[in-house]
Every structure is written in C-alpha cells, then in structure tokens.
Design a protein around this motif. Structure first.
Motif, PDB file in Angstrom:
ATOM      1  N   ILE A 258       0.739  -1.078   0.049  1.00 49.82           N
ATOM      2  CA  ILE A 258       0.060   0.068  -0.119  1.00 49.82           C
ATOM      3  C   ILE A 258       0.932   1.186   0.205  1.00 49.82           C
ATOM      4  CG2 ILE A 258      -1.719   1.381   1.245  1.00 49.82           C
ATOM      5  CD1 ILE A 258      -2.802  -1.072   2.508  1.00 49.82           C
TER       6      ILE A 258
ATOM      7  N   CYS B  82       1.705   5.061   0.440  1.00 49.24           N
ATOM      8  CA  CYS B  82       1.078   6.273   0.824  1.00 49.24           C
ATOM      9  C   CYS B  82       1.733   7.495   0.444  1.00 49.24           C
ATOM     10  CB  CYS B  82       0.963   6.330   2.392  1.00 49.24           C
ATOM     11  SG  CYS B  82       0.219   4.618   3.120  1.00 49.24           S
TER      12      CYS B  82
ATOM     13  N   ARG C 258      -2.792   4.015  -9.685  1.00 46.13           N
ATOM     14  CA  ARG C 258      -3.921   3.706  -9.064  1.00 46.13           C
ATOM     15  C   ARG C 258      -5.323   3.270  -9.892  1.00 46.13           C
ATOM     16  NH1 ARG C 258      -6.080   7.949  -4.691  1.00 46.13           N
ATOM     17  NH2 ARG C 258      -7.084   8.860  -6.325  1.00 46.13           N
TER      18      ARG C 258
ATOM     19  N   THR D 285      -3.725  -0.632  -8.512  1.00 48.45           N
ATOM     20  CA  THR D 285      -2.663  -0.590  -7.271  1.00 48.45           C
ATOM     21  C   THR D 285      -3.230   0.119  -6.163  1.00 48.45           C
ATOM     22  OG1 THR D 285      -1.556   1.304  -7.832  1.00 48.45           O
ATOM     23  CG2 THR D 285      -1.003  -0.660  -9.022  1.00 48.45           C
ATOM     24  N   ASP D 286      -2.770  -0.223  -4.949  1.00 51.97           N
ATOM     25  CA  ASP D 286      -3.235   0.458  -3.653  1.00 51.97           C
ATOM     26  C   ASP D 286      -2.621   1.427  -3.657  1.00 51.97           C
ATOM     27  OD1 ASP D 286      -4.524  -1.178  -0.515  1.00 51.97           O
ATOM     28  OD2 ASP D 286      -4.620   0.910  -1.495  1.00 51.97           O
TER      29      ASP D 286
ATOM     30  N   ARG E 290      -2.862   5.296  -1.473  1.00 48.28           N
ATOM     31  CA  ARG E 290      -3.438   6.190  -0.706  1.00 48.28           C
ATOM     32  C   ARG E 290      -3.079   7.480  -0.677  1.00 48.28           C
ATOM     33  NH1 ARG E 290      -6.454   2.378   2.812  1.00 48.28           N
ATOM     34  NH2 ARG E 290      -6.278   0.242   1.704  1.00 48.28           N
TER      35      ARG E 290
ATOM     36  N   ASN F  53      -3.801  -2.927   8.633  1.00 46.81           N
ATOM     37  CA  ASN F  53      -3.419  -3.981   7.383  1.00 46.81           C
ATOM     38  C   ASN F  53      -2.155  -4.641   7.590  1.00 46.81           C
ATOM     39  OD1 ASN F  53      -5.632  -3.064   5.407  1.00 46.81           O
ATOM     40  ND2 ASN F  53      -4.603  -1.254   6.045  1.00 46.81           N
TER      41      ASN F  53
ATOM     42  N   LYS G  72      -0.370  -6.464   4.884  1.00 47.78           N
ATOM     43  CA  LYS G  72       0.049  -5.531   3.769  1.00 47.78           C
ATOM     44  C   LYS G  72       1.295  -4.953   3.911  1.00 47.78           C
ATOM     45  CE  LYS G  72      -3.138  -5.672   0.390  1.00 47.78           C
ATOM     46  NZ  LYS G  72      -3.117  -5.937  -1.163  1.00 47.78           N
TER      47      LYS G  72
END
Lengths: 382, 341, 80
Positions: A87, A89, A109, A113-114, A116, A131, A134
């Motif tokens: 993930i 960020c 994204r 894909t993750d 954030r 999470n 992850k």
C-alpha cells in the motif's frame, strides 16, 4: 483566523508596497530569489507582482520538493506501488506528477494498485496497523519542515515493532539547494542574477536563522527570512531592498514570531537521531548535490523501504524538450519552454513545474496568461 | 407478501430480478415512502399532464461518499440536485423519477433511511417521484447505492435563461455562502479528521428562483455551482457566453469555518462544491432589485453581488483579491487535492 | 515549501496529542515536536504536527511595524 488575517491586510500591504516603490532606486535592479514554493504560491494568490515596481524582479527558486524530485525517484515509487503486497501512501501533491512514460501515481492507482493519499504521516502508521498482511510504504518528500513528522512516525513504528511499515525517504535540505543555485554555471557567468534571497518561512522555524549566515559571508548575498503571509513577503522585500541600497549584507529575520536563531532543537535532535546525510542526491535541474538529502540511519534499516525492497536507483526519462531543469535553476522563464501552454498545461502536465501548484510554470500559466490580458480594475466599478 | 426485515436485512440479488421479492421491496420501501397516485397505479410508466409552457428535463446521477452527512444524505441530495438543475432554466419543477443501483449486501435499514429522506425532500418541494427503477449488482461492483434522478418542469413562455446569454456589463450574484457542502464532506474523511459545525447546504431552490424570475424576468442565466465550485461554474458560463468576468473577493461570502478548513488543507473555497446555492447573471440595472428579492427569501439571505461580466476574447475569470492585487480564477481540470506544499 | 498554519491549543490530550482550533474548526494534532505546550498557546501546524510555538509579543511587534508604515504613508499622502 488569528495570526493569519492580520497579516493579509490590504491597506497595510499597499503601505509597504508604496514604501518599496519609494525606496527602490531607479536605474538599479533588484533580483530577489524567493526560495520557497509556498512563497511563490502566496505571491501569485495575492497578486503581489502587481504591487511592485518594475525594477524589482522575483525569481522562483527550487524550493518546491515536488519540482526537484528527480523522475527516477518517482519511478521507484511507482514500481513500489505496483507490487501487489504494497500500500503506497503519498501526499496529495505527488499524485499527478508524471514520471517516465507519463505514468503518475494517480494513473497507477487507476490500474488497480493500492495508492492512498494521506494528509499526515501518522495516517500511514494507522494503515500499517490496520493492514497487517500488507506492506505499507510511506513516500516521504519535503524539506526540513516535513522531515520532523516523518522522524516521529519512524520512531513510533520502531517502538511498536511494526513489521509492515517502511519509509521511502526523499527528504532534502534547503541550504544545500541555495549553495547549489549559487554554484551553477549560470550563476558563475552572470546569466543568473540573484542579489538576495527571501528565505523560507517554515523550514526556518525548524532549522533557525543561523544556517543562512554562510550566504552573506561566503557569497555576499543577503537573506531575509519571510513569514508565510503576503505582508511578511512584502516586508521582507522591503528589508532586502534596504540592505542592497545600504550596501549591507546580512541574515535578517522578518518572521520573528516563529523563527529563532537556533530553530526547534527538539525537532532537529529527533531528525538527527533517525536520519543521516546521503553522500549525494540527484536534484532535478541542479544535478547531483553532495550532502543535500537524508536517508534513514542503519539503526532504522528495518523501516527503510530502499533496503526492505532492495530498490535500485532508476534513471528517469525526462521529456527532452522539457525545460523544468533550467526553470528550477532560475535561468529560464516558463515561457522559454517550447512545451509551455501547448501541450504542457496544468490539465496535461509534462513536467513537475506545471503539476505542482507552486511550480513556476503552473503559477505563470495562470498569472502570466492573465498578465497579457490585464483588465484594468479601474474600468470595472464594484 | 413476504415481510422484509428492514432492521437487519440486506439487499440480495433477488431484489433486482423482477420477481416477487423485488415487488415487495418496491412496495414496502419505495412506494410506501413516496406515496402518490402515479406509483399507486403500479405501472412501469407515469402518465401526467403538464401546465402550459415549454418542457424542461434534467438528469443527475449521485455517487456521493459518505452516503450520510450533516445536512443530508445521498437521497435528499439526489432530489434537491435534480430539482435545482431543472429550475436553473427558470422552470417550475413538476415531477421526478428515481433509479437505484443497489449493491448486494447493502443494509436495508440504510436504504430505508435514504428513501425516507428522498420522500421528505420530495414532499417538502412539492415534486412527487412518480416512477422509478431498481437494479441490484453483485457485491463489490457498486458503492452501496447509486441513485439517478431525472426531473421535468415547465418554463413559462418568453422566459429564456441560458448560459450563453451573459453580456459585458452584467452583474454576477451568488445566493449565499460558498464551500459548505464540499468542506462538510471532506470533514468526514477519516484521514483529514477535523471537526466543525459545517453542514451541507443541500436544498431545493425552486421557490427562490420563482421569486427571482417574477421580479426580474430579464435574468440572463442561473446556474448552481456544484462540483468544481463557484470558480469552475463561472468559467463554464464565461466560455458559453464568450465573455470575461471580474470578481471581487471581499464580496464573496464564505463562512469563517469553511475558510479555516480550506486554509489548513490548502484548498481554495472558490473550487469547493456547493449543493444549495445559485449564481445569477442579470443586467446591471436590475442588480440591486434582484439582490433585494434574494435577500428577502430565506434561501438567499446572504446573497451578494460578487462581480461583473466584461469584454474579454480570452474568456478569463479574474478576481480582485481582498488584498488589492488581481489574480486569475482559472478553470481547473481535476479536483483540488489537499497539499502539503 | 510548506503549507502550515497557526492554530490555537484548546486542550491537551496527553504528552503527544492536543486539540487545536483554527477559526472554529477543531482538529486533533501531534505536539511531540514542541516543548511545554499549554492551553491558549498558538503553534504552527504542518501535516498534523505542531512545529513551533508562535510568539505573541513578536507577532504584535511585527504588526506594529506594519501599522507604523501605514501611518507614515497616510501622513505623506495627506501632506501632498
């Protein structure tokens, strides 16, 4: 809003501007580099250039961490995002910056894909705790203002013994960039004329005013640290003009309400504990600058995304015609770039100077276009 | 008729399949709440007469997240939003349709809350929801619920409000504070985590509009600045009418809390969404009269004249800042994102 | 550079957290980077962290400076 509104008073602004017009000597040009992207933003948002005399030029410096991040580093973040277990960020600022092949984190994204967007690095820590299966990677960017919060979060991760949190550090240093500007070939040849610096506001609350002493001492360039609000910027311009007129060359502090000579010792100590200097770091437009960026210390290797994922340094592919590097060095104007306005626009940015809201190109695109089409306010009665 | 367990039940695929379960859902949840002669007839279409005038139709799909927020929810938003689109032509709104795409697993209690909210909004506005549709998609293929509403209305003969009618010299007015809805929604996003008393301004504006057009039939155009905010809507109008605009920042009403929230997120209130405001452009000579009519109405109490239409081949929207300088109010491409720089 | 804004400390939650207010909007912030934060203090907030305290006396001094310039200008203008 206290300590904000009072520093935006229009009448006081006109008074300072008037004083600037009186004191700026005709026949003399004042080339002032405003180093900090936040200042660029304020300058255009409040229409400050309108209030200044023609012989005071504001040059946009490379104080925008989004703009100076080399494409290769963004490509590394994109690669990280593409790993299924990650993930990624990121702050909002980085989402739309195009990397090699025009791939941005926002596009990635959309691929599924993750990625954030977060407002605070604390959110990345929360995500990691929520999470556990992850790998949460925080794409850290920013000058000295943004580094202490990253340090806090790394310390917290260490205390918690988190196994699924790491930081991809791209934190950079302001004085190093100022040195680099003054050492560019163009500065040497005189193509780039910088008579003085408007020093960054919030970086200075952390590092203090002392680190800027070297600029008057070694380069003969005065520095006035300016607060974030338009009155602060105008006052700082006035102070610089006065120094240049008097033949003085000093570090002065306009932002006394938040900046001291030594800055925030607690924050600096924490940053020092968690981070160490990189031998060298590539800056877009300025090339490799020694000791200009930070990486996590070996004691914190567990939280270093570059180590955890064995990331290889990538060579980004710049658009050949993109003049971001020259613009960041202050030697070219956005309008000198063949791509400016067509096809490179804020809607379709080809380089970081256009994507970032405080990039010179984005600012010129709005402000510059309008300047050519200036409607005299006097013609329109409110 | 089987009884739906509204308190604890969830939407299932069978509710969208056209059989008895779907009929039960419609009867117990929708028809009961919306309650009018057309739905009671139980046909796939609604038949009605319209008062004299030209027919106006508008449609809107609603995908807002979160579904519930201070000042409203996706249901009331879908009613107000489409009514507003219809009335911006100067029309009187007459009827609405409502189409739902429900995600399998969506709690029936939430659905009931949304439907009841739509019913209340529709009743308050006096605009019945006369026909509708329901579909169910598999879990993971929808965001809980998507709603489409379509509205029809009639605009009296001779009233021509359109975005291409603005002329240099015209006055630009706004009906109240801007940025409330967008900031309210943002405050609910966990990572931004701020508390405030800001409520969404979602409301139907038809009575305000009818008062305005009655007093000033020469209004050039009306538009509600929803997504993209005041700035993008004004840019749209400037382009449609091939004019420029000069705004005055000190005259644009923004609540202190909205301003503060925008400050710390790095957003500009001019680009933040509104759901219960309108922009009006009218001949300069009528501006004061129009303003008075708006201010006399509860939905226009904070109305203000915020600028002037000007000649400009570039169609720029510009603004004199409260500071005294001038700046562009550019037409943004995407959303504003919170920033750190 | 850095978007940061002065906020007022409304309440202390613990060593690391406080409730801050800016223009009526309240937000929980992290104060781990600043020493001796008290209710009523103003701090500079950046990405959810307080970076430094604002000195009210210096702020007043800076504003007074602007005010003086304004006075000076007004006197000059009326003298013309």
């Amino acid at each position: 809003m206290k300590y904000v509104d009072e520093f935006r008073d229009g009448d006081k602004a006109r008074a300072i501007a008037s004083q600037i017009c009186q004191e700026a000597q005709p026949g003399k040009t004042y080339n002032l580099m405003e180093f900090c992207g936040g200042h660029t933003h304020a300058i255009f948002r409040y229409g400050i250039p309108d209030l200044l005399p023609d012989n005071v030029n504001l040059i946009h410096g490379p104080g925008c961490p989004v703009c100076v991040l080399p494409i290769g580093r963004l490509d590394m973040a994109v690669d990280l995002a593409r790993r299924p277990e990650v993930i990624l960020c990121t702050y909002g600022d980085m989402l739309r910056v195009p990397g090699s092949g025009r791939v941005s984190l926002m596009k990635v994204r959309a691929e599924g894909t993750d990625v954030r967007m977060l407002y605070s690095p604390a959110d990345a820590l929360t995500l990691a705790r929520e999470n556990p299966d992850k790998q949460v990677v925080f794409f850290a960017i920013g000058f000295e203002t943004t580094t202490p919060p990253t340090a806090v979060v790394v310390e917290q991760a260490a205390k918690l013994g988190l196994k699924n949190f790491s930081v991809f550090s791209n934190h950079v240093l302001t004085p190093a960039a100022m040195h680099a500007i003054l050492n560019t070939p163009e500065a040497g040849s005189g193509e780039l004329k910088v008579d003085g610096f408007i020093g960054p506001a919030h970086v200075s609350t952390v590092i203090g005013s002392d680190p800027y002493q070297v600029f008057p001492e070694r380069y003969g360039k005065p520095v006035v640290i300016a607060g974030f609000e338009p009155l602060d910027v105008l006052q700082a311009i006035l102070m610089l003009i006065r120094q240049l007129n008097d033949g003085r060359c000093q570090v002065e502090n306009e932002f006394t309400r938040a900046v001291t000579s030594s800055g925030n010792l607690k924050a600096r100590a924490l940053v020092d504990k968690v981070f160490e200097l990189r031998k060298s770091f590539e800056w877009r437009g300025l090339g490799a600058i020694p000791e200009s960026a930070l990486q996590l210390r070996p004691e914190y290797a567990d939280y270093d995304a570059e180590k955890r994922f064995a990331l290889e340094q990538k060579e980004g592919r710049e658009n050949k015609a993109c003049e971001c590097p020259s613009i960041l060095r202050g030697v070219k104007n956005p309008r000198d770039c063949p791509l400016f306005g067509d096809p490179c626009t804020p809607d379709n940015p080809l380089g970081s100077c256009m994507v970032s809201s405080e990039g010179a190109c984005a600012a010129y695109y709005s402000y510059g276009r309008y300047k050519e089409n200036r409607i005299a306010v006097e013609e329109v009665q409110p | 008729m089987s009884n739906l367990n509204i308190a604890r039940g969830r939407v299932e695929m069978v509710h969208g399949s056209g059989g008895r379960a779907m009929s039960d859902l419609i009867q117990q949840l929708f028809a009961g709440a919306f309650d009018n002669q057309w739905l009671a007839q139980g046909n796939d279409q609604a038949r009605f007469d319209l008062p004299p005038g030209q027919v106006v139709m508008a449609t809107d799909s609603h995908v807002v997240s979160p579904l519930f927020f201070p000042g409203g929810d996706i249901g009331s938003l879908s009613v107000h939003g489409t009514i507003n689109d219809v009335v911006m032509s100067g029309a009187r709104p007459c009827f609405l349709s409502a189409g739902f795409i429900l995600e399998e697993g969506f709690p029936l209690a939430d659905l009931k809350r949304i439907v009841d909210s739509m019913a209340a909004a529709s009743k308050e506005a006096g605009v019945p929801i006369v026909t509708g549709d329901t579909k169910v998609v598999e879990r993971g293929k929808g965001d809980g619920v998507f709603i489409n509403t379509t509205g029809v209305g009639v605009v009296p003969e001779g009233l021509v409000l359109s975005g291409d009618q603005a002329r240099p010299g015209d006055a630009i007015l706004v009906s109240g504070h801007i940025g409330d809805h967008g900031v309210c929604i943002l405050s609910l996003r966990e990572s931004l985590g701020f508390e405030s008393e800001i409520q969404s301004d979602s409301q139907s504006l038809h009575t305000l509009v009818s008062a305005m057009v009655a007093e000033v039939p020469d209004i050039r155009c009306l538009r509600d600045p929803t997504r993209g905010g005041l700035a993008n809507t004004l840019n749209e109008l400037a382009h449609q009418s091939a004019v420029g605009m000069q705004l005055f920042e000190k005259d644009i009403p923004v609540r202190a809390q909205v301003r503060a929230a925008c400050e710390f997120l790095g957003l500009d209130p001019l680009y933040v969404a509104n759901e219960g405001k309108l922009i009006a452009i009218c001949p300069q000579s009528e501006a004061e009269r129009l303003l008075a009519v708006m201010r006399a109405h509860p939905q226009g109490q904070d109305a203000a004249i915020i600028g002037r239409v000007v000649e400009d081949e570039h169609r720029f929207v510009q603004m004199e800042t409260a500071f005294g300088g001038n700046r562009m109010v550019d037409w943004l491409n995407g959303e504003q994102l919170p920033r750190i720089c | 550079m850095c978007l940061a804004i002065p906020v007022r400390i409304e309440a202390l939650i613990d060593d690391e957290r406080a409730m801050a207010d800016i223009g009526g909007v309240r937000k929980e912030i992290n104060i781990a980077l600043v020493e001796d934060v008290a209710v009523g203090d103003y701090v500079i907030l950046h990405v959810g962290y307080a970076l430094n305290k604002l000195d009210p006396e210096e702020a007043a001094r800076t504003l007074a400076l602007f005010g003086e310039l304004e006075q000076l200008q007004a006197t000059q203008e009326s003298a013309q």
